[in-house]
Scaffold this motif. Structure first.
Motif, PDB file in Angstrom:
ATOM      1  N   LYS A   9       0.561   4.019   1.901  1.00 57.80           N
ATOM      2  CA  LYS A   9       0.707   5.365   2.442  1.00 57.80           C
ATOM      3  C   LYS A   9       0.859   6.384   1.315  1.00 57.80           C
ATOM      4  CE  LYS A   9       4.580   6.010   4.549  1.00 57.80           C
ATOM      5  NZ  LYS A   9       5.751   5.890   5.443  1.00 57.80           N
ATOM      6  N   PRO A  10       0.465   7.637   1.566  1.00 59.68           N
ATOM      7  CA  PRO A  10       0.758   8.661   0.558  1.00 59.68           C
ATOM      8  C   PRO A  10       2.270   8.719   0.298  1.00 59.68           C
ATOM      9  CG  PRO A  10      -0.686   9.545   2.270  1.00 59.68           C
ATOM     10  CD  PRO A  10      -0.243   8.191   2.736  1.00 59.68           C
ATOM     11  N   ALA A  12       4.264   6.791  -1.247  1.00 59.71           N
ATOM     12  CA  ALA A  12       5.031   5.539  -1.271  1.00 59.71           C
ATOM     13  C   ALA A  12       5.475   5.197  -2.696  1.00 59.71           C
ATOM     14  CB  ALA A  12       4.192   4.406  -0.695  1.00 59.71           C
ATOM     15  N   GLY A  13       4.756   5.770  -3.681  1.00 56.27           N
ATOM     16  CA  GLY A  13       5.117   5.513  -5.075  1.00 56.27           C
ATOM     17  C   GLY A  13       4.051   4.775  -5.851  1.00 56.27           C
ATOM     18  N   LYS A  14       2.801   4.753  -5.349  1.00 61.81           N
ATOM     19  CA  LYS A  14       1.716   4.030  -6.021  1.00 61.81           C
ATOM     20  C   LYS A  14       1.453   4.561  -7.428  1.00 61.81           C
ATOM     21  CE  LYS A  14      -1.142   5.188  -2.797  1.00 61.81           C
ATOM     22  NZ  LYS A  14      -0.166   5.883  -1.951  1.00 61.81           N
ATOM     23  N   THR A  16       3.390   6.291  -9.338  1.00 61.01           N
ATOM     24  CA  THR A  16       4.547   6.057 -10.200  1.00 61.01           C
ATOM     25  C   THR A  16       4.508   4.615 -10.708  1.00 61.01           C
ATOM     26  OG1 THR A  16       5.767   7.578  -8.785  1.00 61.01           O
ATOM     27  CG2 THR A  16       7.074   6.236 -10.301  1.00 61.01           C
ATOM     28  N   ALA A  76      -5.898   6.123  -3.847  1.00 63.61           N
ATOM     29  CA  ALA A  76      -5.244   7.237  -3.168  1.00 63.61           C
ATOM     30  C   ALA A  76      -4.688   6.794  -1.809  1.00 63.61           C
ATOM     31  CB  ALA A  76      -6.218   8.386  -2.991  1.00 63.61           C
ATOM     32  N   GLY A  77      -3.736   7.557  -1.311  1.00 64.61           N
ATOM     33  CA  GLY A  77      -3.013   7.191  -0.097  1.00 64.61           C
ATOM     34  C   GLY A  77      -3.895   6.957   1.117  1.00 64.61           C
ATOM     35  N   LYS A 222      11.298   1.950  -3.854  1.00 64.60           N
ATOM     36  CA  LYS A 222      12.416   2.902  -3.713  1.00 64.60           C
ATOM     37  C   LYS A 222      13.688   2.178  -3.308  1.00 64.60           C
ATOM     38  CE  LYS A 222       9.170   6.608  -2.471  1.00 64.60           C
ATOM     39  NZ  LYS A 222       8.942   7.894  -1.815  1.00 64.60           N
ATOM     40  N   THR A 245      11.703  -0.713  -7.832  1.00 68.03           N
ATOM     41  CA  THR A 245      11.932   0.698  -8.066  1.00 68.03           C
ATOM     42  C   THR A 245      10.965   1.141  -9.154  1.00 68.03           C
ATOM     43  OG1 THR A 245      13.430   2.435  -8.810  1.00 68.03           O
ATOM     44  CG2 THR A 245      14.016   0.180  -9.496  1.00 68.03           C
ATOM     45  N   ALA A 246       9.832   1.703  -8.703  1.00 72.23           N
ATOM     46  CA  ALA A 246       8.778   2.124  -9.624  1.00 72.23           C
ATOM     47  C   ALA A 246       9.297   3.249 -10.515  1.00 72.23           C
ATOM     48  CB  ALA A 246       7.562   2.586  -8.833  1.00 72.23           C
ATOM     49  N   ASP A 247      10.050   4.127  -9.889  1.00 68.67           N
ATOM     50  CA  ASP A 247      10.669   5.246 -10.595  1.00 68.67           C
ATOM     51  C   ASP A 247      11.605   4.738 -11.705  1.00 68.67           C
ATOM     52  OD1 ASP A 247      10.592   7.938 -10.411  1.00 68.67           O
ATOM     53  OD2 ASP A 247      12.503   8.081  -9.324  1.00 68.67           O
TER      54      ASP A 247
HETATM   55  N1  LIG Z   1      13.849   7.120  -5.238  1.00 73.82           N
HETATM   56  C1  LIG Z   1      12.669   6.703  -5.639  1.00 73.82           C
HETATM   57  N2  LIG Z   1      11.615   7.530  -5.589  1.00 73.82           N
HETATM   58  C2  LIG Z   1      10.418   7.068  -6.022  1.00 73.82           C
HETATM   59  C3  LIG Z   1      10.260   5.742  -6.489  1.00 73.82           C
HETATM   60  N3  LIG Z   1       8.967   5.578  -6.835  1.00 73.82           N
HETATM   61  C4  LIG Z   1       8.340   6.739  -6.586  1.00 73.82           C
HETATM   62  N4  LIG Z   1       9.217   7.648  -6.096  1.00 73.82           N
HETATM   63  C5  LIG Z   1       8.958   9.064  -5.724  1.00 73.82           C
HETATM   64  O1  LIG Z   1       8.084   9.112  -4.614  1.00 73.82           O
HETATM   65  C6  LIG Z   1       7.247  10.276  -4.679  1.00 73.82           C
HETATM   66  C7  LIG Z   1       5.799   9.897  -4.517  1.00 73.82           C
HETATM   67  O2  LIG Z   1       5.407   9.107  -5.616  1.00 73.82           O
HETATM   68  P1  LIG Z   1       3.875   8.892  -6.026  1.00 73.82           P
HETATM   69  O3  LIG Z   1       3.898   7.852  -7.058  1.00 73.82           O
HETATM   70  O4  LIG Z   1       3.216  10.160  -6.340  1.00 73.82           O
HETATM   71  O5  LIG Z   1       3.303   8.346  -4.649  1.00 73.82           O
HETATM   72  P2  LIG Z   1       1.810   7.904  -4.243  1.00 73.82           P
HETATM   73  O6  LIG Z   1       1.951   6.712  -3.396  1.00 73.82           O
HETATM   74  O7  LIG Z   1       0.972   7.804  -5.453  1.00 73.82           O
HETATM   75  O8  LIG Z   1       1.316   9.116  -3.358  1.00 73.82           O
HETATM   76  P3  LIG Z   1      -0.223   9.589  -3.036  1.00 73.82           P
HETATM   77  O9  LIG Z   1      -0.963   9.660  -4.334  1.00 73.82           O
HETATM   78  O10 LIG Z   1      -0.042  10.897  -2.403  1.00 73.82           O
HETATM   79  O11 LIG Z   1      -0.799   8.577  -2.115  1.00 73.82           O
HETATM   80  C8  LIG Z   1       7.563  10.928  -6.033  1.00 73.82           C
HETATM   81  O12 LIG Z   1       8.472  11.971  -5.817  1.00 73.82           O
HETATM   82  C9  LIG Z   1       8.209   9.788  -6.822  1.00 73.82           C
HETATM   83  O13 LIG Z   1       9.089  10.264  -7.810  1.00 73.82           O
HETATM   84  C10 LIG Z   1      11.411   4.881  -6.522  1.00 73.82           C
HETATM   85  O14 LIG Z   1      11.383   3.736  -6.949  1.00 73.82           O
HETATM   86  N5  LIG Z   1      12.575   5.431  -6.093  1.00 73.82           N
END
Ligand SMILES: Nc1nc2c(ncn2[C@@H]2O[C@H](COP(=O)(O)OP(=O)(O)OP(=O)(O)O)[C@@H](O)[C@H]2O)c(=O)[nH]1
Ligand SMILES: [Mg+2]
Length: 391
Positions: A9-10, A12-14, A16, A76-77, A222, A245-247
């Motif tokens: 999903k958009p 979700a943190g892909k 990151t 992409a999402g 997350k 936790t990708a972040d």
């Molecule tokens: N708390 C938390 N937030 C996270 C984590 N990983 C990603 N995020 C947050 O989630 C949001 C979306 O992250 P993206 O990595 O852009 O997500 P995406 O899945 O690539 O989104 P799309 O490209 O729109 O499909 C951002 O604000 C990130 O900082 C995590 O492990 N913990």
């Protein structure tokens, strides 16, 4: 190179996950970060380097932690209905075509709705996000099969019609081989004449083919924010689930690159080695708490689970000198190859180079110092000397 795609999903943190997992790691100098394009990069599976069984480290690993390159794709999402063109639609399903396995990144915090719009933490049930990526892929493949069925029926009128061969032609764009098609056809009942197939037969074929060619792993992302109850329910599913936790991983890789911490991807913990602000310390402390719960950030664990469990590969090291484990230039354990379990020395020879494969004579297990049979199944960490007329 094995190819893994991040889907989901958009929000979700892909991206990151992708950024963290493909970041330049200055310490692993022999596999520099290679940008293929914006959404296609090189990441690594981590394994135990065989040089740990030698007196000295080889220089191609990080103190015995060996990082073997795999391709990573940031797709992409996806939203429900993508196979019918919803959201960014089919384009992104097409991007999955090259992947050997899919990592479905799920927002385990439940902080985004089914379209990826932010909601309060816990407001969305992440279990709902688990099935839909699979469903979208299945339905997309079903569409391809339906669109091609007329031509399958047409070809079936020819006297030398072969269903396996025809379906392989139709599905090759999806990454299916003839072996995949025959494995799938063996597994279910269907009418011999394509004219008598109905939608249910085609749907069963689509679902089986998808599972065969695109196995899927769930990264329950997350975890730093996710309610414990969500994690428990995700981990109870009858699927391969890795809490991540990708972040957190991204923060660690950046801090390591800046020389603030000592951390190698996949480590269970890190050490602070530089001058950091109180704010940085607090941020790292939060990552540490999530790591303590799951034995690390889970990003490396997800890549490893995809390569070694889902795809069932082994890491094998070809060398030219069987006693020193070196190549012609004297480099110790210069290369690592990921091969499907069950691969033989000859398969390794072909993976090194087609000429080496064609000139294959026999192989030597460099650990044991003795010749191995041609049907020997290679195992994780094998160090192999290939003897070939093409050396
Ligand atoms: N708390 C938390 N937030 C996270 C984590 N990983 C990603 N995020 C947050 O989630 C949001 C979306 O992250 P993206 O990595 O852009 O997500 P995406 O899945 O690539 O989104 P799309 O490209 O729109 O499909 C951002 O604000 C990130 O900082 C995590 O492990 N913990
Ligand atoms: Mg993204």
């Amino acid at each position: 190179m094995l190819s893994l795609a991040l889907a989901g999903k958009p929000n979700a943190g892909k991206s990151t996950f992708y950024t963290a997992a493909t970041m330049a790691d200055v310490d692993v100098a022999n596999y520099p970060f290679t940008t293929i394009d914006a959404n296609r990069g090189v990441s690594h599976a981590r394994t135990r380097c065989p040089c740990l069984d030698l007196e000295e480290r080889c220089g191609n690993c990080e103190d015995g932690k060996r990082y073997v390159p795999v391709e990573l794709l940031d797709v992409a999402g996806l939203v429900p209905g993508a196979h019918e063109g919803r959201g960014l639609g089919n384009q992104f399903l097409d991007e999955l075509t090259n992947a050997d396995a899919i990592v479905n990144v799920v927002d385990a915090a439940g902080a985004t709705d089914e379209e990826g719009q932010p909601v309060e933490v816990g407001a969305h049930d992440p279990i709902e996000d688990v099935d839909f990526v699979e469903e979208e892929m299945d339905m997309w493949l079903m569409g391809i099969i339906e669109d091609n069925w007329e031509s399958v029926e047409r070809r079936s009128r020819s006297p030398d019609f072969d269903l396996e061969e025809t379906l392989t032609d139709v599905l090759t764009g999806f990454g299916a081989t003839e072996a995949d098609v025959s494995a799938v056809l063996r597994a279910f009942e269907y009418p011999p004449d394509p004219k008598n197939w109905d939608d249910e037969h085609r749907e069963a074929l689509a679902r089986e083919m998808r599972a065969q060619t695109k196995p899927l792993l769930i990264a329950a992302n997350k975890v730093d924010e996710a309610p414990a109850e969500n994690l428990d329910r995700l981990l109870e599913l009858d699927r391969m689930v890795e809490p991540t936790t990708a972040d957190g991983e991204l923060a660690l890789r950046r801090a390591a690159e800046a020389g603030l911490i000592e951390y190698d991807p996949g480590d269970e913990d890190f050490t602070i080695t530089g001058d950091i602000s109180d704010q940085q310390r607090q941020g790292l402390q939060r990552v540490r708490e999530a790591m303590a719960e799951y034995g690390g950030t889970g990003v490396q664990a997800s890549l490893n689970a995809a390569v070694y469990d889902l795809l069932d590969h082994v890491t094998v090291y070809p060398v030219q000198d069987q006693s020193k484990w070196t190549d012609g230039q004297g480099e110790v354990l210069p290369d690592a190859f990921l091969l499907p379990r069950g691969s033989t020395p000859k398969d390794l020879a072909y993976a090194v180079h087609s000429d080496i494969g064609e000139g294959y004579l026999h192989a030597v297990d460099a650990r044991e110092g003795r010749e191995i049979s041609d049907d020997h199944e290679l195992e994780e960490g094998d160090v192999i000397r290939i003897v070939s007329t093409a050396q």
